[in-house]
Design an enzyme around this catalytic site. Structure first.
Site: not given
Ligand SMILES: [Zn+2]
Ligand SMILES: [Zn+2]
Lengths: 332, 534
Positions: B229, B234, B277, B400
């Site tokens: 992650k 984003r 990202e 997540k």
């Protein structure tokens, strides 16, 4: 000659008559304007209060409290000081205290509202030389709508909740606001349940001739019997207690002057806020002050600084009578 | 305006999603298209340029209400919201005119910046004479750019979808991008016709849920695609022609801030949309989020910025390829296409693949989780290989799993002035999270912000104090901060029932609105199991 009244750590004191008005601590002799906890402090030796407030005060001061009842408009003498009580229109039996000594007249307002409604004696302006006024809502943002409009809003909210099968829970102070609402609610609209904290005051109101619709208890089981139809009147402190959670689907609201401000309502976390106050709004305060014809105004209990400055700028002699502001739930 | 005002009132008086959607639906069915178009624009958070400064607004209102400015200030102090204060102070309207929302905006608000002071004042006074108190409140909010309502994009899309008779996801798609608040575009939104400028429009983002409970409950590990992650921004890269657009999750165009990413994406095949990202990548991996913020805050990005703070786009999903919307295809397939697309690309390039962690046991996942920080990630993502790319937050599709320390997004509710170097500035804060519709304090923390941010927050506090208790100011719950903390315990002393260990401010979540802050239940879920204590 000393001032007729002076502000001491224990509250307003009349040195000539040797008595206190709404003392915050136990004293020998207390004149009590009304039963809210920030005015009626238990523990004093003797109390003097308006006749119609005695039953209410017994709930607050204890059944053994020594309370002398004085009907509105009648006077008595304490050490040569003439004392009489006059309706303040705040809650049942709430009084303004008029004291007179050698032609000089002072009036202490206590809490008051200037709009008349059926649950208490209407406010009565009293001419005086010095007027000590409260100032809970002394800002021009506080402007009340007529009670009939607010009650229409409350009934509309209640109906909308019934359409959605939700029980309406309306939070209101146990003494005063609840009874005022009760006297104005339409029993045809659905069952009305009243929380025990407010029910204890009903006999006092009924004894004074205030008429209420049929009332149910607010025990969770009883409320659930009317689930989705009932309107429950309860103090805010009951919000989110196990009792509250046992009521099933609800919509919540508060009835208070503070609901004028969106932030207050949001902080309370209720769905709706109804602006209904037992205090005078800004215009109410100013007109009440004018009606006394007083030369000097003492300002206490609320936005003292603002009201003082405003009055001074209008040419009125004025002083901030107390800086102590003891919050309690009822100051709305 | 009356309809819009009622809508606002209805949205404001409930926290229940279904009630809100119902109110929105009622509104869209009743409102004329010219008004509805503006309403959508405000509901999804678009802003208009300010037509008047708050100083001017205050002054004109005070004069109109015939009140000295000091008492207006006192009122503001008590109310805590300028739009509301002025709405309450102004005298009752003298004309009962009903002004449509679009007229108010197009004929009164939009021209304001171009007008001289006297004309501007005249427009404000005319409008005050015509609007009721609640309408004025909204009018002031629109004037000062402070309009906010707890509905937002998702609920608006749901309501519009119901009106148009389409799937909410379809409506979410339509609401993305550059439509104008006109009756024509409103009809197009409802009918689904293309709107001018649509060609560069992103897709609504699929959002992840934090993992709940043991990983084993997710089933077979081979059904899950596991990635790091990333702690970046984003973003979607949209390339449907000669131009590349980069959109942030907040639907803002950030192409200008990251020219090297756009440049690299030009080389992709025509018509492709990637989800991923943006990170600042140093020699040893991703650099701290604050470095990324530096790039984001630049109005103009210089060659030097690009050199000092080199950005990369780590791609993890493919939403469109060869002009075809691929979101319905399972993740497994989308990943294949993404890998094919980027196969010729350098792993160290500006555009790169987010690597898949090949893990075969849940216990390995837990081990990797503990390594995430070292690898420059803030945790793990677990994505179901069979899942389509949905709209918004959908449970069970993307999970997540952030690393320790724990984080919580909390709302600033109280502030107290600091001491020493920070004397006079409000730097000691109390934070709260949601519980049953209200904010419950959970932690106190000293400011962990930069000096500039401290000044900004300080100014906000002074402007938005709603109540004072001695040195403590209660402020309007508006700002959201991410707090980091090391552990959590039960606590009978705190109203929240929990106590956080070493809470500290991690960053300012400017992208979050107070309603998006965390809920107490999420924190409680982190509590160790209750044991019989002596
Ligand atoms: Zn009272
Ligand atoms: Zn009081």
């Amino acid at each position: 000659m000393p001032n007729l009244l002076e502000y001491t750590p224990s509250g307003w004191y009349c040195p000539i008559g040797d008595f206190f008005i709404d003392p915050h601590a136990p004293v020998e002799r207390a004149v009590v304007t009304h039963g809210h906890t920030d005015h009626a402090c238990p523990g004093s030796r003797h109390y003097l209060a308006a006749a119609s407030s005695v039953l209410v005060l017994k709930e607050r001061l204890g059944p053994d409290a020594d309370i002398e009842a004085l009907p509105f408009g009648q006077s008595m003498t304490m050490n040569g000081v003439n004392v009489s009580l006059h309706p303040a229109g705040h809650v049942l039996g709430s009084a303004q205290v008029r004291i007179e000594y050698r032609g000089e007249v002072w009036v202490v307002s206590g809490d008051y509202k200037t709009v008349a409604e059926p649950s208490c004696e209407p406010f009565e302006p009293v001419r005086c030389h010095v007027f000590v006024t409260e100032s809970t809502f002394a800002l021009p943002v506080y402007r009340w709508q007529p009670q009939s409009e607010i009650m229409a809003e409350i009934h509309a909210w209640w109906r909308a909740n019934q359409d959605q099968g939700r029980t309406s829970v309306l939070f209101a102070y146990a003494l005063g606001k609840t009874q005022r609402l009760l006297a104005a609610l339409d029993p045809e609209a659905g069952p009305i349940c009243v929380h025990g904290a407010a029910r204890v005051f009903l006999p006092a109101y009924e004894a004074a001739g205030v008429r209420f619709p049929p009332i149910h208890s607010a025990e969770a089981a009883e409320v659930r019997r009317f689930a989705g139809r009932a309107l429950v009147l309860a103090p805010y402190s009951s919000f989110r207690t196990p009792w509250f959670h046992a009521l099933g689907p609800t919509s919540t609201a508060s009835a208070s002057g503070w609901m004028q401000i969106r932030g207050h309502r949001r902080r309370q976390g209720v769905d709706r806020g109804f602006v209904l106050s037992d205090h005078a709004d800004w215009e109410g305060l100013l007109s009440a002050i004018r009606a006394t014809g007083a030369e000097r105004i003492g300002v206490t209990h609320g936005h003292t600084e603002v009201l003082c400055r405003w009055l001074r700028e209008q040419g009125t002699d004025c002083w901030q009578a107390s800086l102590v502001r003891r919050w309690s739930e009822d100051v709305g | 305006m009356k309809l819009f005002c009622r809508l606002y009132h209805e949205l404001d008086s409930t926290t229940r999603t279904t009630d809100k959607v119902r109110a929105l639906e009622r509104y869209f069915r009743a409102a004329p298209p010219a008004d509805a178009a503006w309403a959508i624009s405000f509901l999804i958070g678009r802003r208009l340029p300010r037509g008047v400064t708050t100083t001017q607004l205050r002054q004109y209102a005070a004069e109109f209400a015939n009140l000295p400015t000091w008492i207006v200030e006192e009122c503001y102090e008590a109310v805590g919201d300028l739009a509301e204060t002025l709405a309450l102070l102004l005298p009752e309207p003298s004309e009962s005119e009903s002004i449509p929302l679009h007229v108010l905006i197009e004929e009164r608000l939009l021209p304001l910046p171009r007008l001289g002071d006297e004309e501007r004042r005249k427009i404000l006074e005319t409008t005050w004479r015509q609007l009721s108190g609640p309408e004025r409140f909204l009018w002031h909010k629109l004037l000062t750019g402070g309009f906010r309502v707890g509905a937002g994009r998702t609920l608006t899309a749901r309501a519009l979808a119901a009106v148009a008779g389409v799937d909410p996801a379809v409506m979410s798609d339509r609401l993305m991008g550059p439509w104008q608040p006109t009756p024509t575009d409103y009809q197009r939104l409802l009918r689904g016709d293309a709107v001018e400028g649509d060609v560069g429009k992103p897709y609504p983002f699929l959002l992840a849920y934090p993992v709940e409970g043991p990983l084993e409950t997710l089933g077979e590990i081979q059904d899950w695609q596991i990635e790091w992650k990333w702690d970046g921004i984003r973003a979607q890269i949209v390339n449907r022609g000669s131009k590349v657009l980069i959109w942030s999750r907040g639907e803002e165009l950030i192409s200008d801030q990251f020219p090297e990413v756009g440049q690299a994406a030009l080389a992709l095949s025509n018509s492709v949309v990637l989800d991923g990202e943006i990170l600042i990548w140093g020699q040893h991996g991703p650099r701290p989020f604050s470095d990324l913020q530096k790039r984001l805050n630049r109005k103009r990005v210089t060659a030097r910025d690009v050199r000092d703070y080199p950005a990369v786009f780590v791609a993890y999903d493919l939403l469109e390829l060869d002009s075809q919307d691929r979101r319905e295809e399972p993740l497994k397939r989308r990943r294949q296409l993404l890998e094919q697309l980027l196969s010729g690309w350098q792993v160290s390039g500006v555009l790169r693949l987010s690597p898949i962690l090949e893990l075969h046991q849940w216990s390995d996942v837990a081990v990797h989780h503990t390594l995430a920080r070292e690898c420059g990630a803030e945790g793990l993502m677990l994505k179901h290989r069979g899942s389509p790319y949905g709209v918004g937050r959908i449970k069970g599709v993307w999970w997540k799993w952030k690393v320790d320390p724990y984080y919580v997004d909390a709302v600033l509710i109280n502030a107290q002035a600091g001491h020493g170097r920070r004397a006079g500035l409000y730097t000691d804060y109390t934070f709260a999270v949601w519980h049953e519709g209200r904010l419950i304090p959970i932690a106190k923390a000293y400011s962990g912000l930069t000096d500039d941010e401290i000044r900004e927050v300080d100014a906000f506090i002074k402007e938005n104090t709603v109540e004072r208790f001695g040195p403590v100011r209660a402020v309007r719950p508006e700002l959201v901060f991410e707090l980091a903390f090391e552990g959590i315990q039960r606590s009978a002393r705190h109203k929240s029932g929990i106590a956080l260990r070493f809470p500290r401010m991690n960053r300012w979540r400017r992208d979050k609105r107070p309603e998006e802050a965390d809920h107490l239940d999420r924190l409680r879920a982190l509590l160790p199991p209750e044991t019989d204590s002596r």
